[in-house]
Structure formats: structure tokens, C-alpha cells
Write a protein that holds these residues in place. Structure first.
Motif, mmCIF file in Angstrom:
data_model
loop_
_atom_site.group_PDB
_atom_site.id
_atom_site.type_symbol
_atom_site.label_atom_id
_atom_site.label_comp_id
_atom_site.label_asym_id
_atom_site.label_seq_id
_atom_site.Cartn_x
_atom_site.Cartn_y
_atom_site.Cartn_z
ATOM 1 N N GLY A 185 -12.734 11.381 2.510
ATOM 2 C CA GLY A 185 -12.677 10.809 3.925
ATOM 3 C C GLY A 185 -11.202 10.339 4.257
ATOM 4 O O GLY A 185 -10.717 10.399 5.095
ATOM 5 N N PHE A 186 -10.864 9.829 3.004
ATOM 6 C CA PHE A 186 -9.282 9.342 3.003
ATOM 7 C C PHE A 186 -8.341 10.284 3.502
ATOM 8 O O PHE A 186 -7.262 10.283 4.128
ATOM 9 C CB PHE A 186 -8.950 8.558 1.791
ATOM 10 N N ALA A 187 -8.444 11.455 2.718
ATOM 11 C CA ALA A 187 -7.540 12.557 2.940
ATOM 12 C C ALA A 187 -7.824 13.517 4.367
ATOM 13 O O ALA A 187 -6.719 13.496 4.873
ATOM 14 C CB ALA A 187 -7.826 13.696 1.956
ATOM 15 N N ASN A 188 -8.863 13.255 4.935
ATOM 16 C CA ASN A 188 -9.306 13.643 6.007
ATOM 17 C C ASN A 188 -8.505 12.720 7.354
ATOM 18 O O ASN A 188 -8.190 13.156 8.262
ATOM 19 C CB ASN A 188 -10.650 13.516 6.468
ATOM 20 N N LEU A 189 -8.120 11.530 6.699
ATOM 21 C CA LEU A 189 -7.473 10.644 7.768
ATOM 22 C C LEU A 189 -5.761 10.896 7.642
ATOM 23 O O LEU A 189 -5.096 10.820 8.730
ATOM 24 C CB LEU A 189 -8.039 9.237 7.409
ATOM 25 N N LEU A 190 -5.380 10.800 6.375
ATOM 26 C CA LEU A 190 -4.008 11.057 6.145
ATOM 27 C C LEU A 190 -3.306 12.197 6.036
ATOM 28 O O LEU A 190 -2.142 12.490 6.110
ATOM 29 C CB LEU A 190 -3.743 10.169 4.919
ATOM 30 N N GLY A 191 -4.245 13.455 5.855
ATOM 31 C CA GLY A 191 -3.507 14.656 5.705
ATOM 32 C C GLY A 191 -3.438 15.456 7.113
ATOM 33 O O GLY A 191 -4.074 15.368 7.991
ATOM 34 N N GLU A 192 -2.143 16.068 7.216
ATOM 35 C CA GLU A 192 -2.090 16.706 8.361
ATOM 36 C C GLU A 192 -2.204 18.112 8.278
ATOM 37 O O GLU A 192 -2.706 18.764 9.471
ATOM 38 C CB GLU A 192 -0.321 16.640 8.714
ATOM 39 N N GLN A 193 -2.489 18.497 7.102
ATOM 40 C CA GLN A 193 -2.811 19.866 6.913
ATOM 41 C C GLN A 193 -3.593 20.105 5.553
ATOM 42 O O GLN A 193 -3.607 19.298 4.713
ATOM 43 C CB GLN A 193 -1.655 21.017 6.598
ATOM 44 N N GLY A 194 -4.581 21.141 5.446
ATOM 45 C CA GLY A 194 -5.416 21.178 4.386
ATOM 46 C C GLY A 194 -5.086 22.573 3.660
ATOM 47 O O GLY A 194 -5.006 23.579 4.616
ATOM 48 N N VAL A 195 -4.843 22.965 2.517
ATOM 49 C CA VAL A 195 -4.711 24.362 1.779
ATOM 50 C C VAL A 195 -5.966 24.287 0.751
ATOM 51 O O VAL A 195 -6.245 23.592 0.085
ATOM 52 C CB VAL A 195 -3.535 24.528 1.238
ATOM 53 N N PHE A 196 -6.894 25.458 1.106
ATOM 54 C CA PHE A 196 -8.146 25.756 0.246
ATOM 55 C C PHE A 196 -8.188 27.142 -0.475
ATOM 56 O O PHE A 196 -7.838 27.989 0.170
ATOM 57 C CB PHE A 196 -9.199 25.464 1.151
#
Length: 203
Positions: A185-196
Motif C-alpha cells: 500500500g505504501f508503494a501504491n501511494l508513492l510510486g508513479e509507475q509500476g513494472v510487473f
């Protein structure tokens, strides 16, 4: 070889050398060119824009003109080691169907998505009451190609519902730095993009 976007650099790091790769929505072919020079991949591309196809072909890349939402169904299962979709899923009419096809025709799929749950996006909406415009989401609401807004958490929940395993995660901040290797959830708040990096369960 030209410099490539931060999310494309992370995608390239996930690709094993000498792999068979399909880049869906490959644009001007920058990622394919990078992978050919750094990973010796057998790269192919599909691109909707004819201008993009011409640029790719001019650089010696094997790219065809096509629409991912209608043409991916024609590819056989596990035809590639990696199928890549960079910053495009949110612009698809049927993103779930496209994700299903990516994981069918590739042993692995690599998907990068912008995060509509990023704190600056939330703040703009809260303070101005208008749809946010940022460097990564640089469109007004009436002209945006992004028709399915999702957060990183939304994407993770979708993969869980579809029986897709996330093998690797890279969360990128505004400066292009990796801030997390997990989709918390912390990454969901601070991340502008995600790579999976994804694989279908059972593969």
C-alpha cells in the motif's frame, strides 16, 4: 542506440539474453533496438501507428502494423519467451482480455502501468476538484487516450483474480528511481509507475 524511458530500462533488465520477444505497441522501436544490442534477443513488434512501423522498419526492426486488441488472438500459445506491453494497458478497450492474451502467447509477460493512485494525482484531485494532469499523465480529461484508470493495487488485484503470478515488481518514483520491489500500500501511494513480470499459474 538511443536512450530509453526509465520503465523500459527496468523491462529490459527483466529479459533474459537470447530470448524471443514480442513488444506490443512498440512505438518507434526503442526498446526492441535496445534489447537487440544489449541482450541479443530475437525481437518482433506490433504497432498500431503506421508512422511508428515505418520508423522501426527504417532501423531494421521486424515490426508489423496491427491492433493488439484484435490481432493478438492469432498468435499461438507460448510463441515467445516474453511479451511486453509498456504504458499501454490503460488505453485498451478491454484491458483484461489483452492481459489474458499476453500471458497466453508469452511464457512471461512484462507490463508497465501508470499509477492513478500516486499521491500527487490524489492531491491534485482533492485540492482542485479536477482530473489530474502530471508529467506521466499529460492529458486533459477530454483528450486522454487513457480510458481505464487504475492504481497499482487495482492491477495487482486483477492479476490475482485472473490466476496470474507476479514474479517481480519494480515501483518507480517521479525521478525514475526504483522505490520498491514490492506492491505494498505504501508503494501504491508513492510510486508513479509500476513494472510487473508476470506468468500464468501452471507455466
Amino acid at each position: 542506440m538511443v536512450d530509453i524511458r526509465d520503465d523500459l530500462k527496468l523491462i529490459a533488465e527483466m529479459v533474459e539474453p537470447n530470448s524471443r520477444v514480442l513488444d506490443v505497441g512498440c512505438g518507434d522501436g526503442a526498446l526492441l533496438d535496445h534489447l537487440a544490442h544489449t541482450k541479443n534477443v530475437d525481437g518482433r513488434g506490433i504497432e498500431l501507428s503506421m508512422d511508428g512501423v515505418r520508423q522501426c522498419v527504417a532501423h531494421g526492426l521486424s515490426v508489423i502494423q496491427g491492433d493488439a486488441e484484435t490481432d493478438l488472438k492469432d498468435y499461438p500459445a507460448e510463441a515467445f519467451d516474453y511479451v511486453i506491453l509498456g504504458q499501454t494497458l490503460q488505453a485498451m478497450k478491454q484491458p483484461r482480455d489483452v492481459l489474458e492474451m499476453l500471458c497466453r502467447i508469452g511464457r512471461r509477460a512484462i507490463v508497465s502501468v501508470p499509477n492513478f493512485g500516486y499521491w500527487r494525482v490524489r492531491m491534485q484531485l482533492m485540492l482542485t476538484g479536477r482530473m489530474p494532469v502530471t508529467e506521466k499523465l499529460g492529458y486533459q480529461w477530454w483528450e486522454t487516450p487513457n480510458i481505464h484508470f487504475c492504481t497499482l493495487r487495482d492491477f495487482v488485484v486483477l492479476t490475482e483474480e485472473m490466476g496470474i503470478t507476479i514474479e517481480q515488481t519494480r515501483i518507480i518514483d517521479r525521478a525514475g528511481r526504483v522505490t520498491s520491489h514490492a506492491h505494498s500500500g505504501f508503494a501504491n501511494l508513492l510510486g508513479e509507475q509500476g513494472v510487473f513480470l508476470l506468468r500464468r499459474n501452471g507455466n
